[in-house]
Design a protein around this motif. Sequence first.
Motif, PDB file in Angstrom:
ATOM      1  N   ILE A 120      -3.734  -7.931  -1.672  1.00 38.67           N
ATOM      2  CA  ILE A 120      -5.040  -7.253  -1.645  1.00 38.67           C
ATOM      3  C   ILE A 120      -5.824  -7.560  -2.922  1.00 38.67           C
ATOM      4  CG2 ILE A 120      -6.166  -5.001  -1.673  1.00 38.67           C
ATOM      5  CD1 ILE A 120      -3.736  -4.041   0.049  1.00 38.67           C
ATOM      6  N   LEU A 121      -5.129  -7.524  -4.061  1.00 37.71           N
ATOM      7  CA  LEU A 121      -5.820  -7.807  -5.323  1.00 37.71           C
ATOM      8  C   LEU A 121      -6.343  -9.247  -5.350  1.00 37.71           C
ATOM      9  CD1 LEU A 121      -3.631  -5.918  -7.938  1.00 37.71           C
ATOM     10  CD2 LEU A 121      -5.970  -5.411  -7.252  1.00 37.71           C
ATOM     11  N   VAL A 122      -5.494 -10.191  -4.957  1.00 35.41           N
ATOM     12  CA  VAL A 122      -5.910 -11.599  -4.983  1.00 35.41           C
ATOM     13  C   VAL A 122      -7.094 -11.827  -4.035  1.00 35.41           C
ATOM     14  CG1 VAL A 122      -5.197 -13.925  -4.321  1.00 35.41           C
ATOM     15  CG2 VAL A 122      -3.700 -12.523  -5.726  1.00 35.41           C
ATOM     16  N   LEU A 123      -6.986 -11.273  -2.816  1.00 29.70           N
ATOM     17  CA  LEU A 123      -8.056 -11.486  -1.840  1.00 29.70           C
ATOM     18  C   LEU A 123      -9.342 -10.781  -2.256  1.00 29.70           C
ATOM     19  CD1 LEU A 123      -5.912 -11.167   1.390  1.00 29.70           C
ATOM     20  CD2 LEU A 123      -7.055 -13.219   0.571  1.00 29.70           C
ATOM     21  N   SER A 124      -9.210  -9.611  -2.902  1.00 30.80           N
ATOM     22  CA  SER A 124     -10.412  -8.903  -3.361  1.00 30.80           C
ATOM     23  C   SER A 124     -11.101  -9.688  -4.463  1.00 30.80           C
ATOM     24  CB  SER A 124     -10.043  -7.509  -3.866  1.00 30.80           C
ATOM     25  OG  SER A 124      -9.515  -6.748  -2.824  1.00 30.80           O
ATOM     26  N   VAL A 125     -10.313 -10.214  -5.409  1.00 31.06           N
ATOM     27  CA  VAL A 125     -10.901 -11.005  -6.502  1.00 31.06           C
ATOM     28  C   VAL A 125     -11.579 -12.246  -5.935  1.00 31.06           C
ATOM     29  CG1 VAL A 125     -10.338 -12.405  -8.515  1.00 31.06           C
ATOM     30  CG2 VAL A 125      -9.353 -10.137  -8.273  1.00 31.06           C
ATOM     31  N   ARG A 126     -10.938 -12.885  -4.958  1.00 36.38           N
ATOM     32  CA  ARG A 126     -11.539 -14.065  -4.333  1.00 36.38           C
ATOM     33  C   ARG A 126     -12.871 -13.711  -3.667  1.00 36.38           C
ATOM     34  NH1 ARG A 126      -7.131 -17.307  -0.892  1.00 36.38           N
ATOM     35  NH2 ARG A 126      -5.777 -17.734  -2.650  1.00 36.38           N
ATOM     36  N   THR A 152      -9.088 -10.033   5.638  1.00 38.11           N
ATOM     37  CA  THR A 152      -7.624 -10.183   5.631  1.00 38.11           C
ATOM     38  C   THR A 152      -6.964  -9.119   4.769  1.00 38.11           C
ATOM     39  OG1 THR A 152      -7.967 -12.549   5.840  1.00 38.11           O
ATOM     40  CG2 THR A 152      -5.767 -11.841   5.267  1.00 38.11           C
ATOM     41  N   ARG A 153      -7.597  -8.805   3.628  1.00 35.62           N
ATOM     42  CA  ARG A 153      -6.994  -7.811   2.727  1.00 35.62           C
ATOM     43  C   ARG A 153      -6.853  -6.450   3.418  1.00 35.62           C
ATOM     44  NH1 ARG A 153     -12.225  -6.341  -0.842  1.00 35.62           N
ATOM     45  NH2 ARG A 153     -13.710  -7.247   0.592  1.00 35.62           N
ATOM     46  N   PHE A 154      -7.804  -6.130   4.324  1.00 36.04           N
ATOM     47  CA  PHE A 154      -7.710  -4.843   5.023  1.00 36.04           C
ATOM     48  C   PHE A 154      -6.532  -4.863   5.998  1.00 36.04           C
ATOM     49  CE2 PHE A 154     -12.318  -5.163   4.045  1.00 36.04           C
ATOM     50  CZ  PHE A 154     -12.350  -4.133   3.119  1.00 36.04           C
ATOM     51  N   TYR A 155      -6.351  -6.007   6.668  1.00 37.64           N
ATOM     52  CA  TYR A 155      -5.207  -6.101   7.584  1.00 37.64           C
ATOM     53  C   TYR A 155      -3.894  -5.987   6.810  1.00 37.64           C
ATOM     54  CZ  TYR A 155      -8.395  -7.596  11.277  1.00 37.64           C
ATOM     55  OH  TYR A 155      -9.393  -7.629  12.208  1.00 37.64           O
ATOM     56  N   VAL A 156      -3.848  -6.627   5.645  1.00 39.14           N
ATOM     57  CA  VAL A 156      -2.630  -6.539   4.819  1.00 39.14           C
ATOM     58  C   VAL A 156      -2.378  -5.078   4.428  1.00 39.14           C
ATOM     59  CG1 VAL A 156      -1.638  -7.192   2.595  1.00 39.14           C
ATOM     60  CG2 VAL A 156      -2.827  -8.898   3.966  1.00 39.14           C
ATOM     61  N   GLY A 157      -3.443  -4.393   4.012  1.00 34.24           N
ATOM     62  CA  GLY A 157      -3.304  -2.977   3.625  1.00 34.24           C
ATOM     63  C   GLY A 157      -2.855  -2.112   4.786  1.00 34.24           C
ATOM     64  N   ILE A 158      -3.407  -2.371   5.970  1.00 33.90           N
ATOM     65  CA  ILE A 158      -3.017  -1.584   7.155  1.00 33.90           C
ATOM     66  C   ILE A 158      -1.548  -1.830   7.485  1.00 33.90           C
ATOM     67  CG2 ILE A 158      -3.387  -1.346   9.637  1.00 33.90           C
ATOM     68  CD1 ILE A 158      -6.372  -1.883   9.095  1.00 33.90           C
ATOM     69  N   LEU A 159      -1.119  -3.088   7.409  1.00 39.26           N
ATOM     70  CA  LEU A 159       0.295  -3.390   7.694  1.00 39.26           C
ATOM     71  C   LEU A 159       1.208  -2.712   6.667  1.00 39.26           C
ATOM     72  CD1 LEU A 159       0.208  -7.149   8.754  1.00 39.26           C
ATOM     73  CD2 LEU A 159       0.682  -5.154  10.175  1.00 39.26           C
ATOM     74  N   VAL A 174       3.037  10.253   4.073  1.00 38.91           N
ATOM     75  CA  VAL A 174       1.636  10.671   3.866  1.00 38.91           C
ATOM     76  C   VAL A 174       0.837   9.548   3.208  1.00 38.91           C
ATOM     77  CG1 VAL A 174       0.178  12.293   2.602  1.00 38.91           C
ATOM     78  CG2 VAL A 174       2.187  13.117   3.800  1.00 38.91           C
ATOM     79  N   LEU A 175       1.444   8.897   2.212  1.00 43.09           N
ATOM     80  CA  LEU A 175       0.747   7.794   1.545  1.00 43.09           C
ATOM     81  C   LEU A 175       0.471   6.650   2.523  1.00 43.09           C
ATOM     82  CD1 LEU A 175       2.674   7.738  -1.827  1.00 43.09           C
ATOM     83  CD2 LEU A 175       0.253   8.220  -1.531  1.00 43.09           C
ATOM     84  N   GLY A 176       1.419   6.400   3.416  1.00 44.32           N
ATOM     85  CA  GLY A 176       1.206   5.358   4.428  1.00 44.32           C
ATOM     86  C   GLY A 176       0.038   5.707   5.344  1.00 44.32           C
ATOM     87  N   LEU A 177      -0.044   6.973   5.745  1.00 46.78           N
ATOM     88  CA  LEU A 177      -1.165   7.396   6.590  1.00 46.78           C
ATOM     89  C   LEU A 177      -2.488   7.237   5.852  1.00 46.78           C
ATOM     90  CD1 LEU A 177       0.331  10.602   8.279  1.00 46.78           C
ATOM     91  CD2 LEU A 177      -0.171   8.418   9.363  1.00 46.78           C
ATOM     92  N   VAL A 178      -2.483   7.626   4.560  1.00 48.49           N
ATOM     93  CA  VAL A 178      -3.708   7.478   3.758  1.00 48.49           C
ATOM     94  C   VAL A 178      -4.104   6.004   3.673  1.00 48.49           C
ATOM     95  CG1 VAL A 178      -4.665   7.719   1.427  1.00 48.49           C
ATOM     96  CG2 VAL A 178      -3.362   9.589   2.431  1.00 48.49           C
ATOM     97  N   SER A 179      -3.105   5.143   3.445  1.00 45.58           N
ATOM     98  CA  SER A 179      -3.397   3.702   3.353  1.00 45.58           C
ATOM     99  C   SER A 179      -4.008   3.192   4.649  1.00 45.58           C
ATOM    100  CB  SER A 179      -2.114   2.922   3.079  1.00 45.58           C
ATOM    101  OG  SER A 179      -1.689   3.127   1.777  1.00 45.58           O
ATOM    102  N   VAL A 180      -3.389   3.532   5.769  1.00 42.57           N
ATOM    103  CA  VAL A 180      -3.895   3.048   7.055  1.00 42.57           C
ATOM    104  C   VAL A 180      -5.328   3.530   7.265  1.00 42.57           C
ATOM    105  CG1 VAL A 180      -3.626   3.221   9.552  1.00 42.57           C
ATOM    106  CG2 VAL A 180      -1.630   2.837   8.135  1.00 42.57           C
ATOM    107  N   ALA A 181      -5.566   4.825   6.994  1.00 42.87           N
ATOM    108  CA  ALA A 181      -6.907   5.385   7.233  1.00 42.87           C
ATOM    109  C   ALA A 181      -7.937   4.726   6.329  1.00 42.87           C
ATOM    110  CB  ALA A 181      -6.881   6.896   7.012  1.00 42.87           C
TER     111      ALA A 181
END
Lengths: 83, 140
Positions: A63-69, B5-12, B56-63
Motif C-alpha cells: 500500500i505504501l509503495v503503490l500510494s507513493v507511486r 490496486t492498493r485498495f484491493y491489497v488493503g481489502i485482502l 475488529v481491525l480487519g473489519l475497519v480495514s475492509v470498510a
Amino acid sequence: MNRATRLGLVATVVTLLGAAWLMLAPFVVGYQPQGHDWVTATRNDLVVGGALLAVSATALFSILVLSVRALRRAAALRAHQDC
Amino acid sequence: LQTVTRFYVGILGGIAGVLGGAWLILAPFALGYQPNNAGWADATKVDVSTGIGILVLGLVSVATFAAGLAATLRAEGALPPRARRAPAPPEPEEASGEVAELRSVLVRLAAALENHEQTEPPGERHGEPAATPARERRAS
C-alpha cells in the motif's frame, strides 16, 4: 491519500503489532513451559501470528509503495499540465 | 488499475485479519487447550482478546479501503456520482396582491355554495326536482 486510506493503514499497522504480540505471548505470559516441547496453544499462536504478521507486513509495504507511486504520478501529471 | 490496486491489497489484508481473528477466538475450544468446565486458561484469554482485536481491525480495514476504492472509482468516473438529496421545496410565500384577492373570492364563493346547499329544500338540488317524473315535466 485520503482519510479512509490513512485509517486503513493505521488499522494494518496495529494488526501487525497484534500479530507480533501473538507470537511473543506464549513466552511473555508463560503458558509455554521452558525446556519443554511447544504446547498446542504455542504452536497455534506462532502459526497464526506468523501468518498475520506476513500478510499485514506485505499489505502495508504494498500500500505504501503503490500510494507513493500514485502521488509521484499525480505530481508529474500536474507538472506536465503546468508547462 | 494501478491507482486502485492498493485498495484491493488493503481489502485482502483486512479479510485475512477477519479470518485470523475469528480463528483465534475459536481456537482454544476447537484445539482443546481450554479445558471444559474450568476458568479460562492464560492461553485462552490471550487468544480470545487478541482475536477480537484483530477481527475488529480487519473489519475497519475492509470498510475503510472499500470506501477509498469507491471514492477513487467515483472520482475517475467509473462509478456514478453519489445521489444527493433533493433540496427541500421552498415554503409557500404569503399570498399578496391578486393572488390574495383571488383566494378571498374563492373562499367567499365556497362559503356561499355551502350556505346555499344547506338552505335549499332536499330533492331540489342542482336545479332538478327529484320527485317530478320526466314525462310530466315535458308535458308542462
